[in-house]
Scaffold this active site. Structure first.
Site, PDB file in Angstrom:
ATOM      1  N   SER A  28      32.734  -2.695  23.166  1.00 40.68           N
ATOM      2  CA  SER A  28      32.348  -2.828  24.566  1.00 40.68           C
ATOM      3  C   SER A  28      30.833  -2.875  24.744  1.00 40.68           C
ATOM      4  O   SER A  28      30.199  -3.756  24.193  1.00 40.68           O
ATOM      5  CB  SER A  28      32.992  -1.693  25.375  1.00 40.68           C
ATOM      6  OG  SER A  28      32.887  -1.931  26.733  1.00 40.68           O
ATOM      7  N   ASP A 128      43.343  -6.602  27.085  1.00 38.23           N
ATOM      8  CA  ASP A 128      42.074  -6.022  27.549  1.00 38.23           C
ATOM      9  C   ASP A 128      41.792  -6.463  28.989  1.00 38.23           C
ATOM     10  O   ASP A 128      41.658  -7.659  29.260  1.00 38.23           O
ATOM     11  CB  ASP A 128      40.935  -6.483  26.623  1.00 38.23           C
ATOM     12  CG  ASP A 128      39.648  -5.694  26.841  1.00 38.23           C
ATOM     13  OD1 ASP A 128      39.391  -5.273  27.992  1.00 38.23           O
ATOM     14  OD2 ASP A 128      38.893  -5.500  25.869  1.00 38.23           O
ATOM     15  N   HIS A 163      41.461  -2.305  26.019  1.00 35.56           N
ATOM     16  CA  HIS A 163      40.031  -2.196  25.723  1.00 35.56           C
ATOM     17  C   HIS A 163      39.810  -0.961  24.859  1.00 35.56           C
ATOM     18  O   HIS A 163      39.792   0.171  25.381  1.00 35.56           O
ATOM     19  CB  HIS A 163      39.288  -2.064  27.048  1.00 35.56           C
ATOM     20  CG  HIS A 163      37.813  -2.203  26.916  1.00 35.56           C
ATOM     21  ND1 HIS A 163      37.208  -3.381  26.583  1.00 35.56           N
ATOM     22  CD2 HIS A 163      36.816  -1.298  27.071  1.00 35.56           C
ATOM     23  CE1 HIS A 163      35.904  -3.220  26.558  1.00 35.56           C
ATOM     24  NE2 HIS A 163      35.640  -1.964  26.836  1.00 35.56           N
TER      25      HIS A 163
END
Lengths: 372, 160
Positions: A28, A128, A163
């Site tokens: 991320s 995600d 995610h």
């Protein structure tokens, strides 16, 4: 986990490390930062692992979003680099490649020709909902612009993961979750796949760690800019036993956590730090994502720099994200977060140099952290 | 709780209320200026997007433009649906919590639960407002970006 504090201000030590065989990976915001740092210092690296991250300088995709550059970049980050509605509103890899070439011409990053020989692991979970897969696809296209051969890029987009960084620990979150701590169970260690792809044949990960976690002072790498840096007082490094005893390390791997994953992260509830209910995963990224077991077996050092969340400092970074859109800039009209001069990039690379003995400083006793 | 205990606590409560409010640096003007700045950005962005749309329309909508617009509409619909499902889950959980009063067998537990019910409802409303605002901004930014890209493409094609 017990934390055995020994000294007051531990300094990052130096070791015998093979030059320029380093690598970097992140999830991320750590993945976005991985791309920025990878390009800024590509001559130091041999590869990178990008889990749910976008291309270089994608926060500058559409400058006309707001009048002040810093505001425009923040909105670009949210709505073009993370949650574009369609592929056409995702970052434009070709244009960002041109921007990278301009940055290279300006002398702000290492030569882009270094990228052609790099190994890249690029991953996007098909579930995600935080960083859309079309953004991560743009990252792949971005690297392709610089002649990275197809065989050097391992691109994965068919795992039904949310995610997260994926582990083999059943107690982690279900695979398709999109929630903190963003560490999900998928039956394998993603960190192992990243390191195997970058370094080729590696010995299998150890079952029991032989080495040591060291806690070190990050502030010394920030100089007088600590107030803007949004970095925690301490970073961590894992050093295999053989390396600690003088064996030559194969390289240093920099592992960058994502937002809400630093050891010092405190959740903000309605704008206030929830200091009464600390999240239970402060050091999980450092200790449970599998990097150390693989590093231990293969004489790799793992560096874990730490970002700090704070809603009322000058950085305005409540989730403790790495800076990939310019929040550390002193001048909001001209954020500089993507070059060798960027505050966090400069600091992390200085840590890398220190580990390799590139910066001579007075050695002091580091703080040992037991992972038992 | 007995009446005597309540009587004993009353002066404490009055004392707490009577304390002067802590000094703060809140400047209402700052909030107004920030709201104005954010709204101005939005206005400028919206005006630029409208102008670009008019220029694009003047050059004619080709099939790819129409297709991309439809794709954007579908994406917005899907995002809104996902948000709505999240809100519904939140309200369902809230209703279940609000329905369970059995364990609130003391005044303090009862007051805590009533405050929790109110607080949770407020949090859900705030989340909805933030989500909608975020989606709206997402649409504005993405549309403005898309239309500027399309227009640039058309202008380039006209030059070649």
């Amino acid at each position: 986990m017990s934390l055995g504090m020994k000294s007051e201000t531990p300094k990052l030590p130096s070791y015998n490390v093979q030059a320029n065989q380093h690598s970097i990976s992140g999830l991320s915001s750590g993945a976005f930062m991985t791309v920025q740092l990878h390009l800024a210092y590509s001559s130091s690296f041999t590869g990178a692992g990008i889990i749910a991250g976008g291309p270089y300088r994608c926060a500058e995709s559409f400058r006309n979003t707001a009048m002040i550059a810093a505001d425009a970049y923040a909105m670009n980050a949210l709505y073009i680099c993370m949650a574009p509605l369609t592929p056409r509103t995702a970052p434009n890899a070709e244009r960002l490649a041109a921007l990278a070439r301009q940055t290279e011409a300006d002398g702000k990053i290492d030569p882009l020709s270094n990228l052609a020989k790099q190994k890249l692991y690029i991953f996007t979970g098909s579930k995600d909902s935080v960083v859309e897969s079309k953004v991560v696809h743009a990252t792949k296209r971005f690297y392709e612009q610089f002649g990275v051969p197809a065989g050097n890029i391992k691109y994965i987009d068919n795992v039904p993961a949310g995610h997260s960084i994926i582990t083999d620990h059943v107690e982690d979150s279900p695979l398709d979750m999109n929630q903190p701590p963003y560490i999900n169970y998928g039956g394998f260690f993603q960190s192992h796949d990243i390191l195997r792809h970058i370094y080729g044949d590696l010995k299998p990960p150890v079952q029991h760690l032989s080495g040591r976690f060291l806690r070190f002072d990050q502030a010394e790498f920030l100089g007088g800019d600590a107030a803007y840096a949004s970095m925690s007082p301490f970073g961590y490094v894992y050093v295999p036993d053989a390396v600690a005893k003088g064996a030559r390390a194969r390289g240093v791997h920099i592992a960058l956590h994502g937002c809400k994953q630093g050891y010092g992260y405190i959740n903000y509830v309605m704008g206030l730090p929830d200091s009464a209910n600390q999240p239970p995963y402060g050091n999980r990224y450092i200790t449970t994502t599998g990097y150390n077991e693989m590093a231990d077996a293969n004489n790799l050092i793992v560096l874990y720099p730490q970002a700090l969340g704070d809603d009322d400092n000058q950085a305005q970074n409540p989730d403790g994200c790495w800076d990939w859109w310019g929040y550390t800039a002193k001048n909001p009209k001209d954020p500089d977060y993507y070059s060798r001069d960027a505050l966090q990039i400069r600091a992390i690379h200085a840590m890398l140099e220190r580990l390799c003995g590139g910066i001579q400083t007075t050695k002091t006793q580091s703080t040992e952290v037991s992972a038992s | 709780m007995s009446a005597t205990k309540l009587q004993n606590m009353l002066p404490l409560a009055i004392f707490a209320i009577a304390q002067p409010a802590p000094k703060t640096n809140i400047v209402p003007l700052d909030h107004a200026l920030k709201a104005h700045a954010v709204a101005s950005d939005r206005l400028v962005r919206g005006t630029a997007a409208t102008l670009a749309t008019m220029q694009l329309a003047a050059r004619g909508f080709d099939p790819s433009t129409i297709l991309e617009l439809a794709e954007m509409q579908d994406a917005v619909r899907a995002r809104y649906k996902a948000l709505s499902e999240g809100w519904m889950k939140g309200w369902t959980a809230w209703a279940q919590y609000a329905d369970q009063l059995k364990g609130a067998n003391t005044m303090s537990k009862f007051v805590e639960r009533e405050c929790n019910i109110l607080g949770q409802a407020m949090t859900l409303v705030m989340k909805q407002a933030t989500d909608i605002s975020g989606l709206q901004e997402n649409i504005e930014v993405d549309y403005a970006y898309w239309v500027s890209e399309k227009l640039a493409e058309k202008k380039l094609a006209a030059l070649l």
